[in-house]
Design a protein around this motif. Structure first.
Motif, PDB file in Angstrom:
ATOM      1  N   GLU A 144       0.816  -1.218   0.000  1.00  0.00           N
ATOM      2  CA  GLU A 144       0.000   0.000   0.000  1.00  0.00           C
ATOM      3  C   GLU A 144       0.851   1.270   0.000  1.00  0.00           C
ATOM      4  O   GLU A 144       0.350   2.383   0.006  1.00  0.00           O
ATOM      5  N   GLY A 145       2.177   1.095  -0.018  1.00  0.00           N
ATOM      6  CA  GLY A 145       3.109   2.219  -0.026  1.00  0.00           C
ATOM      7  C   GLY A 145       3.759   2.365   1.336  1.00  0.00           C
ATOM      8  O   GLY A 145       3.193   1.994   2.359  1.00  0.00           O
ATOM      9  N   GLY A 146       4.972   2.852   1.339  1.00  0.00           N
ATOM     10  CA  GLY A 146       5.712   3.036   2.573  1.00  0.00           C
ATOM     11  C   GLY A 146       6.676   1.894   2.824  1.00  0.00           C
ATOM     12  O   GLY A 146       6.785   0.956   2.025  1.00  0.00           O
ATOM     13  N   ASN A 147       7.394   2.001   3.932  1.00  0.00           N
ATOM     14  CA  ASN A 147       8.398   0.994   4.265  1.00  0.00           C
ATOM     15  C   ASN A 147       8.499   0.846   5.767  1.00  0.00           C
ATOM     16  O   ASN A 147       7.861   1.578   6.516  1.00  0.00           O
ATOM     17  N   GLY A 148       9.333  -0.094   6.187  1.00  0.00           N
ATOM     18  CA  GLY A 148       9.543  -0.304   7.610  1.00  0.00           C
ATOM     19  C   GLY A 148      10.782  -1.141   7.851  1.00  0.00           C
ATOM     20  O   GLY A 148      11.443  -1.592   6.908  1.00  0.00           O
ATOM     21  N   MET A 149      11.088  -1.317   9.114  1.00  0.00           N
ATOM     22  CA  MET A 149      12.227  -2.120   9.537  1.00  0.00           C
ATOM     23  C   MET A 149      11.786  -3.045  10.651  1.00  0.00           C
ATOM     24  O   MET A 149      10.855  -2.738  11.390  1.00  0.00           O
ATOM     25  N   GLY A 150      12.490  -4.148  10.782  1.00  0.00           N
ATOM     26  CA  GLY A 150      12.240  -5.078  11.869  1.00  0.00           C
ATOM     27  C   GLY A 150      13.429  -5.999  12.009  1.00  0.00           C
ATOM     28  O   GLY A 150      14.410  -5.876  11.276  1.00  0.00           O
TER      29      GLY A 150
END
Length: 107
Positions: free
Chosen positions: A89-95
């Motif tokens: 849906e757009g965007g990013n992240g970290m984990g």
């Protein structure tokens, strides 16, 4: 300015650009080629069968989200393996790697 990670069709996950054979730099992040940059000498590449990778991330509330992993780096002297991912849906992240169930690698 266009967002770095606009929405995409999850069926086209293999077309997402990645950082794979080296650690990401701040320029990579600034040019939307990476989600994070740990800094010179702070992390090392984690060998994989091939990025991008289709995965499911476990959210803090217990729900799960399908994502595309674009980079995986291991902390030097630490032991934590950090994953950068993008959302359909757009965007990013970290984990951390333990937050993910990898469904399929690109190769």
């Amino acid at each position: 300015m266009e967002p770095c990670y606009p929405p995409f069709d999850i069926e086209d996950w293999r077309a997402i650009p990645v950082i794979e054979e080296r650690v990401a730099t701040l320029d990579d992040v600034n040019y939307c080629n990476a989600v994070f940059a740990a800094g010179q000498g702070q992390s090392e590449v984690v060998a994989t069968p091939g990025l991008p990778a289709l995965a499911v991330v476990k959210n803090a509330n217990g729900s799960k989200t399908k994502v595309v992993i674009v980079q995986i780096e291991k902390q030097i002297g630490g032991g934590m393996t950090v994953v950068g991912y993008v959302l359909p849906e757009g965007g990013n992240g970290m984990g951390t790697l333990s937050d993910f169930d990898i469904v399929e690698y690109s190769r």
